[in-house]
Write a protein that holds these residues in place. Structure first.
Motif, PDB file in Angstrom:
ATOM      1  N   PHE A  52      68.922  14.125 -57.021  1.00  0.00           N
ATOM      2  CA  PHE A  52      68.175  12.992 -57.567  1.00  0.00           C
ATOM      3  C   PHE A  52      69.088  11.789 -57.693  1.00  0.00           C
ATOM      4  N   GLN A  53      68.529  10.623 -57.400  1.00  0.00           N
ATOM      5  CA  GLN A  53      69.309   9.402 -57.380  1.00  0.00           C
ATOM      6  C   GLN A  53      68.594   8.286 -58.136  1.00  0.00           C
ATOM      7  N   ASP A  54      69.392   7.339 -58.636  1.00  0.00           N
ATOM      8  CA  ASP A  54      68.877   6.131 -59.268  1.00  0.00           C
ATOM      9  C   ASP A  54      69.053   4.982 -58.289  1.00  0.00           C
ATOM     10  N   LEU A  55      68.087   4.086 -58.260  1.00  0.00           N
ATOM     11  CA  LEU A  55      68.148   2.927 -57.382  1.00  0.00           C
ATOM     12  C   LEU A  55      68.133   1.662 -58.246  1.00  0.00           C
ATOM     13  N   TYR A  56      69.131   0.822 -58.079  1.00  0.00           N
ATOM     14  CA  TYR A  56      69.297  -0.394 -58.863  1.00  0.00           C
ATOM     15  C   TYR A  56      69.211  -1.622 -57.963  1.00  0.00           C
ATOM     16  N   VAL A  57      68.701  -2.730 -58.528  1.00  0.00           N
ATOM     17  CA  VAL A  57      68.714  -4.012 -57.825  1.00  0.00           C
ATOM     18  C   VAL A  57      69.288  -5.069 -58.754  1.00  0.00           C
ATOM     19  N   HIS A  58      69.780  -6.144 -58.149  1.00  0.00           N
ATOM     20  CA  HIS A  58      70.316  -7.260 -58.926  1.00  0.00           C
ATOM     21  C   HIS A  58      69.177  -7.902 -59.708  1.00  0.00           C
ATOM     22  N   ASN A  59      69.467  -8.319 -60.933  1.00  0.00           N
ATOM     23  CA  ASN A  59      68.439  -8.883 -61.807  1.00  0.00           C
ATOM     24  C   ASN A  59      67.744 -10.104 -61.199  1.00  0.00           C
ATOM     25  N   GLU A  60      68.443 -10.872 -60.373  1.00  0.00           N
ATOM     26  CA  GLU A  60      67.823 -12.038 -59.744  1.00  0.00           C
ATOM     27  C   GLU A  60      66.735 -11.643 -58.753  1.00  0.00           C
ATOM     28  N   GLU A  61      66.779 -10.404 -58.262  1.00  0.00           N
ATOM     29  CA  GLU A  61      65.798  -9.919 -57.292  1.00  0.00           C
ATOM     30  C   GLU A  61      64.808  -8.930 -57.904  1.00  0.00           C
ATOM     31  N   LEU A  62      64.862  -8.776 -59.227  1.00  0.00           N
ATOM     32  CA  LEU A  62      64.083  -7.738 -59.902  1.00  0.00           C
ATOM     33  C   LEU A  62      62.579  -7.895 -59.699  1.00  0.00           C
ATOM     34  N   ASP A  63      62.045  -9.091 -59.906  1.00  0.00           N
ATOM     35  CA  ASP A  63      60.598  -9.282 -59.772  1.00  0.00           C
ATOM     36  C   ASP A  63      60.116  -8.970 -58.358  1.00  0.00           C
ATOM     37  N   LYS A  64      60.823  -9.469 -57.381  1.00  0.00           N
ATOM     38  CA  LYS A  64      60.465  -9.229 -55.974  1.00  0.00           C
ATOM     39  C   LYS A  64      60.588  -7.734 -55.649  1.00  0.00           C
ATOM     40  N   ALA A  65      61.626  -7.103 -56.169  1.00  0.00           N
ATOM     41  CA  ALA A  65      61.845  -5.686 -55.895  1.00  0.00           C
ATOM     42  C   ALA A  65      60.759  -4.824 -56.522  1.00  0.00           C
ATOM     43  N   MET A  66      60.328  -5.162 -57.740  1.00  0.00           N
ATOM     44  CA  MET A  66      59.320  -4.343 -58.419  1.00  0.00           C
ATOM     45  C   MET A  66      57.985  -4.364 -57.683  1.00  0.00           C
ATOM     46  N   VAL A  67      57.642  -5.474 -57.070  1.00  0.00           N
ATOM     47  CA  VAL A  67      56.416  -5.530 -56.271  1.00  0.00           C
ATOM     48  C   VAL A  67      56.500  -4.508 -55.143  1.00  0.00           C
ATOM     49  N   ILE A  68      57.637  -4.453 -54.484  1.00  0.00           N
ATOM     50  CA  ILE A  68      57.824  -3.531 -53.368  1.00  0.00           C
ATOM     51  C   ILE A  68      57.869  -2.084 -53.863  1.00  0.00           C
ATOM     52  N   VAL A  69      58.608  -1.834 -54.939  1.00  0.00           N
ATOM     53  CA  VAL A  69      58.705  -0.475 -55.487  1.00  0.00           C
ATOM     54  C   VAL A  69      57.324   0.039 -55.879  1.00  0.00           C
ATOM     55  N   ASN A  70      56.553  -0.779 -56.565  1.00  0.00           N
ATOM     56  CA  ASN A  70      55.210  -0.354 -56.983  1.00  0.00           C
ATOM     57  C   ASN A  70      54.296  -0.106 -55.798  1.00  0.00           C
ATOM     58  N   ARG A  71      54.416  -0.922 -54.759  1.00  0.00           N
ATOM     59  CA  ARG A  71      53.604  -0.723 -53.553  1.00  0.00           C
ATOM     60  C   ARG A  71      53.971   0.593 -52.874  1.00  0.00           C
ATOM     61  N   VAL A  72      55.265   0.848 -52.723  1.00  0.00           N
ATOM     62  CA  VAL A  72      55.712   2.077 -52.067  1.00  0.00           C
ATOM     63  C   VAL A  72      55.306   3.307 -52.887  1.00  0.00           C
ATOM     64  N   LYS A  73      55.451   3.220 -54.224  1.00  0.00           N
ATOM     65  CA  LYS A  73      55.027   4.337 -55.081  1.00  0.00           C
ATOM     66  C   LYS A  73      53.545   4.612 -54.918  1.00  0.00           C
ATOM     67  N   ALA A  74      52.721   3.567 -54.859  1.00  0.00           N
ATOM     68  CA  ALA A  74      51.272   3.735 -54.684  1.00  0.00           C
ATOM     69  C   ALA A  74      50.970   4.372 -53.332  1.00  0.00           C
ATOM     70  N   GLU A  75      51.677   3.954 -52.294  1.00  0.00           N
ATOM     71  CA  GLU A  75      51.473   4.537 -50.963  1.00  0.00           C
ATOM     72  C   GLU A  75      51.844   6.015 -50.947  1.00  0.00           C
ATOM     73  N   MET A  76      52.951   6.361 -51.613  1.00  0.00           N
ATOM     74  CA  MET A  76      53.392   7.762 -51.641  1.00  0.00           C
ATOM     75  C   MET A  76      52.417   8.626 -52.435  1.00  0.00           C
ATOM     76  N   GLU A  77      51.881   8.088 -53.530  1.00  0.00           N
ATOM     77  CA  GLU A  77      50.916   8.834 -54.330  1.00  0.00           C
ATOM     78  C   GLU A  77      49.608   9.025 -53.573  1.00  0.00           C
ATOM     79  N   ALA A  78      49.206   8.017 -52.812  1.00  0.00           N
ATOM     80  CA  ALA A  78      47.966   8.107 -52.034  1.00  0.00           C
ATOM     81  C   ALA A  78      48.097   9.143 -50.900  1.00  0.00           C
ATOM     82  N   ALA A  79      49.304   9.285 -50.385  1.00  0.00           N
ATOM     83  CA  ALA A  79      49.534  10.203 -49.270  1.00  0.00           C
ATOM     84  C   ALA A  79      49.615  11.661 -49.734  1.00  0.00           C
ATOM     85  N   SER A  80      49.846  11.869 -51.014  1.00  0.00           N
ATOM     86  CA  SER A  80      50.009  13.266 -51.470  1.00  0.00           C
ATOM     87  C   SER A  80      48.722  13.856 -51.989  1.00  0.00           C
TER      88      SER A  80
END
Length: 80
Positions: A52-80
């Motif tokens: 298991f791993q933790d994934l970190y992003v720079h705080n200046e990119e946090l908002d942009k990153a969270m949009v992508i993380v949430n989208r990918v999580k939703a896609e993975m949940e939909a596929a399972s």
């Protein structure tokens, strides 16, 4: 209170973290991956979090990153 320039945005197994990392890199965000289980293994200790791993992003990119993380999580949940 701890002040850091990075925020953890995702936690999961190697495969899931790699998927999120690839999507972030695709839009120019370079995340940091922390693998305490591997660090403990290399130091000679047993680990409860092997793989298991933790994934970190720079705080200046946090908002942009969270949009992508949430989208990918939703896609993975939909596929399972």
């Amino acid at each position: 209170m701890s002040t850091t320039e990075y925020t953890k945005v995702y936690y999961g197994n190697f495969i899931l973290v790699t998927r999120v990392k690839d999507e972030l890199e695709h839009v120019g965000i370079i995340p940091i991956i922390k693998d305490e289980g591997e660090s403990q293994r290399l130091a000679g200790y047993a680990s409860m979090n092997q793989g298991f791993q933790d994934l970190y992003v720079h705080n200046e990119e946090l908002d942009k990153a969270m949009v992508i993380v949430n989208r990918v999580k939703a896609e993975m949940e939909a596929a399972s």
